[in-house]
Design an enzyme around this catalytic site. Sequence first.
Site, PDB file in Angstrom:
ATOM      1  N   ALA A 184       0.838  -1.201   0.000  1.00  0.00           N
ATOM      2  CA  ALA A 184       0.000   0.000   0.000  1.00  0.00           C
ATOM      3  C   ALA A 184       0.871   1.248   0.000  1.00  0.00           C
ATOM      4  CB  ALA A 184      -0.948  -0.005   1.196  1.00  0.00           C
ATOM      5  N   ASP A 185       1.925   1.243   0.789  1.00  0.00           N
ATOM      6  CA  ASP A 185       2.877   2.353   0.790  1.00  0.00           C
ATOM      7  C   ASP A 185       3.563   2.498  -0.563  1.00  0.00           C
ATOM      8  OD1 ASP A 185       2.613   3.479   3.316  1.00  0.00           O
ATOM      9  OD2 ASP A 185       4.089   2.151   4.236  1.00  0.00           O
ATOM     10  N   LEU A 186       4.020   1.389  -1.115  1.00  0.00           N
ATOM     11  CA  LEU A 186       4.774   1.446  -2.366  1.00  0.00           C
ATOM     12  C   LEU A 186       3.899   1.922  -3.519  1.00  0.00           C
ATOM     13  CD1 LEU A 186       6.871  -1.842  -2.049  1.00  0.00           C
ATOM     14  CD2 LEU A 186       7.534   0.482  -1.450  1.00  0.00           C
TER      15      LEU A 186
END
Length: 402
Positions: A184-186
């Site tokens: 999700a961050d990436l």
Amino acid sequence: MTDPMAPSAPLAGVRVLDLSRVLAGPWATQLLADLGAEVIKIERPGAGDDTRHWGPPFTTRTDGAPGDAAYFLCANRGKQSVALDIASPEGADLIRRMAVDADVLVENFKTGGLKKYGLDFDSLKAVNPKLVYCSITGFGQTGPRARQAGYDYMIQAMGGLMSVTGQPDGAPGAEPMKVGVAVADLFTGLYASNAILAALHAARASGQGRHIDIALFDVQAAMLANQATNYFVSGTAPTRMGNAHPNLSPYQPFPCSDGRVVIAVGNDGQFRALCQALGEPDLGTDDRFAANAGRVANRDQLGPILSALTAPLTMAALMQRLEQAGVPCGPVNTVDQVFAEPQAVARGLTVEQTRPDLNAPVRTVASPIRMDGAPLVSDRPPPALGEHTDAVLARYGKPDRA
């Protein structure tokens, strides 16, 4: 390698103020750095980005003391580190002065968190109308959760990814499962960098910057892709299927005598080629399996049949047969095996750089972007905390540490 000052670098001349930390924001700005932008990373004096301490493993300094955590290194190549307390009037004033000649600012403070320092979009737009200002938060600038913090793990859960990841109910080890990296961050970092590039293009034409609002929750929902549209079309929420694919079969790992090989059949022709390669051509015309819809409906029958055919073979033997037949396949590699793959070596996927304060070179994964046959990777290693403070602040009439 990309020299950020080289005229040939795609983003040469673009200056980015990076007020973000942890992963989503730094991932976006590392991509911009690899593309040639000058990225100035603002960090808390004495502590720096949280991920400098997210270990073990840690690097080792030349004096034998622990250095930065490996986690920090993965997302901060190509940047200059400036140690600056933005909560102080002096520090906030310096950021405003730096914003005057910046093209981009990236931040991931809680919604509204920078307003009290005069570092919100409206305040900085007043001193630099062309500024592209990217805010990355857990839930965005609006909505009932706008002021709540969001971390990748909880976003994978709330955003539905864990509901479709893991073994199905009733199978050994069945439970909702997160992905092994912070996807999700990436993905949020990738969406942010795309939006920044689009806003930069528009700002050069119009003279007006933009405020980009990127939320991890929104990105995770977008990442559901075919699983979301499967739900929209069918009205039924997808469930966990282990390593099986909801829309294709066979599309999963199969056992060999020495490991597992993923076979990814994307059409009926590839399935017939698979059956031929496994010595069972009649299976390719079996009414149950000849078309993909039938294979999906009858996957519980097809899987064991194919597994019995692959199990006696070594991984190398199976992959040789399938590659000759034009059937997509690949080994289930461990991380060390990934970078030992001849393809990874040939593509130069490992970057090795030196930093004077560390007793060994820093190794990171290269950007996957190539232009005109050349890799785009910044020459700068991930910086030591405050390494560039004096040099950068000297441009703004402030040679001392703030």
